[in-house]
Enzyme design. Structure first.
Site, PDB file in Angstrom:
ATOM      1  N   ASN A  51       0.802  -1.216   0.000  1.00 50.18           N
ATOM      2  CA  ASN A  51       0.000   0.000   0.000  1.00 50.18           C
ATOM      3  C   ASN A  51       0.843   1.278   0.000  1.00 50.18           C
ATOM      4  OD1 ASN A  51      -2.488   1.117  -0.143  1.00 50.18           O
ATOM      5  ND2 ASN A  51      -3.069   0.711   1.980  1.00 50.18           N
ATOM      6  N   HIS A  95     -14.657  -5.333  10.600  1.00 54.85           N
ATOM      7  CA  HIS A  95     -14.311  -4.003  11.097  1.00 54.85           C
ATOM      8  C   HIS A  95     -15.532  -3.168  11.412  1.00 54.85           C
ATOM      9  CE1 HIS A  95     -10.104  -3.766   8.973  1.00 54.85           C
ATOM     10  NE2 HIS A  95     -10.225  -4.828   9.747  1.00 54.85           N
ATOM     11  N   ARG A 142     -13.883  -6.212  15.241  1.00 57.58           N
ATOM     12  CA  ARG A 142     -12.878  -5.220  15.639  1.00 57.58           C
ATOM     13  C   ARG A 142     -13.572  -3.878  15.835  1.00 57.58           C
ATOM     14  NH1 ARG A 142      -8.199  -2.693  11.865  1.00 57.58           N
ATOM     15  NH2 ARG A 142      -9.950  -1.323  11.327  1.00 57.58           N
ATOM     16  N   TYR A 166      -7.306   6.508  12.723  1.00 56.20           N
ATOM     17  CA  TYR A 166      -7.235   5.287  11.918  1.00 56.20           C
ATOM     18  C   TYR A 166      -8.499   4.442  12.114  1.00 56.20           C
ATOM     19  CZ  TYR A 166      -6.861   0.563  10.645  1.00 56.20           C
ATOM     20  OH  TYR A 166      -7.184  -0.642  10.107  1.00 56.20           O
ATOM     21  N   ASP A 183      -7.328  -2.251  17.352  1.00 51.74           N
ATOM     22  CA  ASP A 183      -6.030  -1.985  16.721  1.00 51.74           C
ATOM     23  C   ASP A 183      -5.453  -0.673  17.241  1.00 51.74           C
ATOM     24  OD1 ASP A 183      -4.950  -2.315  13.209  1.00 51.74           O
ATOM     25  OD2 ASP A 183      -3.854  -1.747  15.036  1.00 51.74           O
ATOM     26  N   HIS A 227      -2.716   0.437  16.313  1.00 52.73           N
ATOM     27  CA  HIS A 227      -2.067   0.972  15.126  1.00 52.73           C
ATOM     28  C   HIS A 227      -0.740   1.667  15.418  1.00 52.73           C
ATOM     29  CE1 HIS A 227      -2.406   1.921  10.763  1.00 52.73           C
ATOM     30  NE2 HIS A 227      -3.122   0.827  10.814  1.00 52.73           N
ATOM     31  N   GLU A 284      -4.062  -5.017  19.183  1.00 54.98           N
ATOM     32  CA  GLU A 284      -3.129  -5.157  18.068  1.00 54.98           C
ATOM     33  C   GLU A 284      -2.185  -3.971  17.943  1.00 54.98           C
ATOM     34  OE1 GLU A 284      -3.589  -4.982  13.191  1.00 54.98           O
ATOM     35  OE2 GLU A 284      -5.277  -5.637  14.421  1.00 54.98           O
ATOM     36  N   ASP A 285      -0.940  -4.277  17.532  1.00 52.57           N
ATOM     37  CA  ASP A 285       0.045  -3.226  17.249  1.00 52.57           C
ATOM     38  C   ASP A 285       0.004  -2.122  18.298  1.00 52.57           C
ATOM     39  OD1 ASP A 285      -0.198  -3.656  13.668  1.00 52.57           O
ATOM     40  OD2 ASP A 285       1.323  -4.347  15.083  1.00 52.57           O
ATOM     41  N   GLU A 297       1.811  -6.989  11.263  1.00 52.74           N
ATOM     42  CA  GLU A 297       1.385  -6.724   9.888  1.00 52.74           C
ATOM     43  C   GLU A 297       2.411  -5.933   9.091  1.00 52.74           C
ATOM     44  OE1 GLU A 297      -1.365  -2.798   9.768  1.00 52.74           O
ATOM     45  OE2 GLU A 297      -2.283  -4.549  10.716  1.00 52.74           O
ATOM     46  N   ARG A 324       0.596 -11.427  13.122  1.00 56.06           N
ATOM     47  CA  ARG A 324      -0.302 -10.671  12.243  1.00 56.06           C
ATOM     48  C   ARG A 324       0.177 -10.531  10.808  1.00 56.06           C
ATOM     49  NH1 ARG A 324      -4.654  -9.181  11.132  1.00 56.06           N
ATOM     50  NH2 ARG A 324      -4.543  -6.911  11.005  1.00 56.06           N
ATOM     51  N   GLU A 372      -8.505 -11.848   9.481  1.00 59.59           N
ATOM     52  CA  GLU A 372      -9.126 -10.539   9.246  1.00 59.59           C
ATOM     53  C   GLU A 372      -9.846 -10.561   7.894  1.00 59.59           C
ATOM     54  OE1 GLU A 372      -7.859  -5.798   9.140  1.00 59.59           O
ATOM     55  OE2 GLU A 372      -6.297  -7.329   8.965  1.00 59.59           O
ATOM     56  N   TRP A 427       1.559   6.527  12.314  1.00 67.45           N
ATOM     57  CA  TRP A 427       0.152   6.586  11.886  1.00 67.45           C
ATOM     58  C   TRP A 427      -0.514   5.273  12.141  1.00 67.45           C
ATOM     59  CZ3 TRP A 427      -2.596   3.877   8.158  1.00 67.45           C
ATOM     60  CH2 TRP A 427      -3.928   4.346   7.968  1.00 67.45           C
TER      61      TRP A 427
HETATM   62  C1  CS2 Z   1      -4.773  -2.239   9.565  1.00 70.29           C
HETATM   63  C2  CS2 Z   1      -4.613  -2.017   8.098  1.00 70.29           C
HETATM   64  O1  CS2 Z   1      -6.219  -3.967   8.995  1.00 70.29           O
HETATM   65  C3  CS2 Z   1      -5.434  -3.546   9.837  1.00 70.29           C
HETATM   66  O2  CS2 Z   1      -5.195  -4.146  10.865  1.00 70.29           O
HETATM   67  O3  CS2 Z   1      -3.720  -2.053  10.382  1.00 70.29           O
HETATM   68  O4  CS2 Z   1      -5.802  -1.557   7.628  1.00 70.29           O
HETATM   69  C4  CS2 Z   1      -3.532  -1.072   7.692  1.00 70.29           C
HETATM   70  O5  CS2 Z   1      -3.775   0.206   8.124  1.00 70.29           O
HETATM   71  C5  CS2 Z   1      -3.389  -1.088   6.188  1.00 70.29           C
HETATM   72  O6  CS2 Z   1      -3.192  -2.369   5.753  1.00 70.29           O
HETATM   73  C6  CS2 Z   1      -2.233  -0.207   5.724  1.00 70.29           C
HETATM   74  O7  CS2 Z   1      -2.038  -0.378   4.398  1.00 70.29           O
HETATM   75 MG    MG Z   2      -3.626  -3.419  11.987  1.00 68.30          MG
END
Ligand code: CS2
Ligand code: MG
Length: 410
Positions: A37, A122, A147, A159, A218, A220, A244-245, A270, A291, A347, A410
Site C-alpha cells: 500500500n 471491522h 474489531r 485510523y 487496533d 495501530h 493489536e500493534d 502486519e 499478524r 481478518e 500513523w
Molecule cells: C490495519 C490495516 O487492517 C489492519 O489491521 O492495520 O488496515 C492497515 O492500516 C493497512 O493495511 C495499511 O495499508
Molecule cells: Mg492493523
C-alpha cells in the site's frame, strides 16, 4: 513445468493492486499478489525489472529452490519491497503446483484442519450510536468476531474511522485507509486523549452486546510501551480477543514492559516481513498472535515456516486481511488458514464491487466463517481486460503529527 512468461499487472479498481501472472509451457497460469500500500510501483518495478528475467525457463515446480534463489541471490535481504516481490512469485508457483496436481492449495499444504475459518470484521463509529449501528450491521452480515475502532474526542481523524464513506453513498463505516492523492494527508494525534477514551468505549460495547462477543482493537502502532501497558491493563475488564500493534515493535524487547503489566492478548506483525522480526517476541512469549500477511512476508513458503516456529510457543495466526491485500493474497491466506494447526482468526475487510470485477474469487464467507473453496489452485482468476480499464492512480496512506508538530506513527 517450464516458465515461459511472467507479467506484472498493475490495476486500480477502487484501489491499486500489483499482481504477478506466471504462465508455463503447459498453458497453466499462476497468480501472486505483490501489493504494498502506497508503494505499489516499487514492487512492480522490482518484479518487472529484476525478477521476471530470472524466472523465464525455470522449473515452476522448484518452489523452495526459487525462494532461496530470490532471497539469497539478491544479496540485499528482507524489507517490505523485496519480501512482497518474493511473495508474489512464491504464491504464483504454489497456485501452479496445486493446479497441476488438480487440487485446491490447502490440500497440498496438508489438507483441512477445520471446517471453516473464523473471520473478524471491522466495526467503527464517530460516536457510540454509529459504533453500535456498525457492530449490529456486522453481526447481521454473520460476523462472530468484531474489531472496534472509534473516533476520539479532540482528534479530527483517527485510523479505522472514515471521515466520509470510501465509496460515494456508502455506509458510514465504509473505510479505505489509502487515499488517491499526489501527497499523503496529514492527520492529528493525541495519545492521552485516546487512552482516556478507549476504555469507556469498550465498557459501553460490553454493556450493550454482552460478555461473549469476541472484540478486537487496533492500537495501530501509536503508543509507547508504558502507554500500551496502561491501555492493556485498562481493557482487561472487557476481555478483548486481542489488542493489536499496541507499540511499534522494531525494538522487540519493548513488549517485555507491556507483558509485565497486562494479560490482554497481544497481536503484532502486519508491518513485519520475516521470521526474524518475530524471533524475540515469539521465543519470550511476548505476543499471542502473528499478524503478518502472506503478501508482505515472502509468501506461503516463508509464512508456513514462521507459523511453525510460532506453534512451538503456542502462538497463533491472525493473518492481516485488509483491502490492500488483493483477493489473490487473501485466497493464499485462506488456504494456509485452513491447513495449519495453530490457527487463531482471519481478518476480513471485504473488497469492493470494482475489485471483484477484476479478480474473480471462489472463496466464501458464510455464517461467520471463510472457506477458500475447492477449485484447483488458489481459486482466483484475473480478468486482464477488466484490469486494463482501471489504470494505476497515485495514492498514499496518511501520516500523523502531534499537537506540537512532531511526526508520529500513523
Ligand atoms: C490495519 C490495516 O487492517 C489492519 O489491521 O492495520 O488496515 C492497515 O492500516 C493497512 O493495511 C495499511 O495499508
Ligand atoms: Mg492493523
Amino acid at each position: 513445468m517450464k516458465i515461459v512468461a511472467a507479467e506484472v499487472v498493475v490495476t486500480s479498481p477502487g484501489r491499486n493492486f500489483v499482481t504477478l501472472k506466471i504462465t508455463t509451457e503447459d498453458g497453466l497460469i499462476g497468480l501472486g499478489d505483490g501489493t504494498l500500500n502506497g508503494r505499489e510501483l516499487a514492487v512492480a518495478s522490482y518484479l518487472r525489472d529484476h525478477v521476471v528475467p530470472l524466472l523465464l525457463g525455470r522449473d515452476a515446480h522448484a518452489i523452495e529452490d526459487t525462494w532461496q534463489f530470490l532471497y539469497r541471490s539478491a544479496y540485499w535481504r528482507r524489507g517490505p519491497v523485496t519480501m512482497s516481490a518474493i511473495a508474489a512469485v512464491d504464491v504464483a508457483l504454489w497456485d501452479l503446483k496445486a493446479k497441476a496436481a488438480g487440487m485446491p492449495l490447502y490440500q497440498l499444504l496438508g489438507g483441512a484442519s477445520r471446517t471453516g475459518i473464523l473471520a473478524y470484521g471491522h466495526a467503527s463509529g464517530r460516536d457510540t450510536d454509529e459504533l453500535f449501528d456498525s457492530i449490529r450491521h456486522h453481526l447481521e452480515l454473520g460476523f462472530r468476531a468484531i474489531r472496534v475502532q472509534t473516533a476520539v474526542p479532540g482528534i479530527d481523524a483517527v485510523y479505522g474511522v472514515p471521515t466520509r464513506p470510501a465509496t460515494p453513498g456508502g455506509r458510514h463505516d465504509d473505510y479505505e485507509p489509502a487515499q488517491r492523492s499526489p501527497l499523503p494527508a496529514e492527520e492529528d494525534w493525541d495519545t492521552t486523549a485516546y487512552l482516556r477514551h478507549i476504555p469507556t468505549v469498550f465498557e459501553a460495547v460490553r454493556s450493550e452486546f454482552g460478555p461473549e462477543l469476541p472484540l478486537l482493537h487496533d492500537g495501530h502502532h501509536r503508543m509507547t510501551p508504558i502507554q500500551a501497558a496502561r491501555l492493556g491493563k485498562a481493557l482487561e475488564p472487557y476481555d478483548l480477543f486481542w489488542l493489536e500493534d499496541c507499540t511499534p515493535a522494531e525494538n522487540q524487547e519493548a513488549l517485555r514492559l507491556v507483558r509485565q503489566h497486562t494479560t490482554t492478548p497481544l497481536a503484532i506483525g502486519e508491518v513485519f516481513n520475516s521470521v526474524w522480526d518475530y524471533q524475540t517476541l515469539i521465543r519470550e512469549q511476548l505476543i499471542d498472535y502473528v499478524r503478518s500477511s502472506v503478501t508482505h512476508t515472502g509468501g506461503i513458503t516463508a509464512m508456513r515456516k514462521l507459523l511453525d516456529y510460532a506453534a512451538l510457543y503456542q502462538v497463533k495466526s491472525g493473518i492481516h486481511g485488509p483491502t490492500d491485500i488483493s483477493p489473490v493474497g487473501m485466497a493464499a491466506a485462506l488456504h494456509l488458514d485452513l491447513a495449519i494447526h495453530n490457527f487463531g482468526v482471519q481478518e476480513l475487510m471485504p473488497h469492493g464491487p470494482l475489485t471483484n470485477e477484476v479478480f474473480r474469487q471462489t472463496y466464501t464467507f458464510e455464517d461467520g466463517y471463510l472457506h477458500p473453496g475447492d477449485e484447483p489452485g488458489l481459486g482466483v482468476e484475473l480478468d486482464e481486460e477488466a484490469a486494463a480499464r482501471f489504470p494505476y492512480e497515485p495514492a498514499y496512506l496518511p501520516f500523523n503529527r502531534l499537537k506540537d508538530g512532531t511526526v508520529h506513527d500513523w
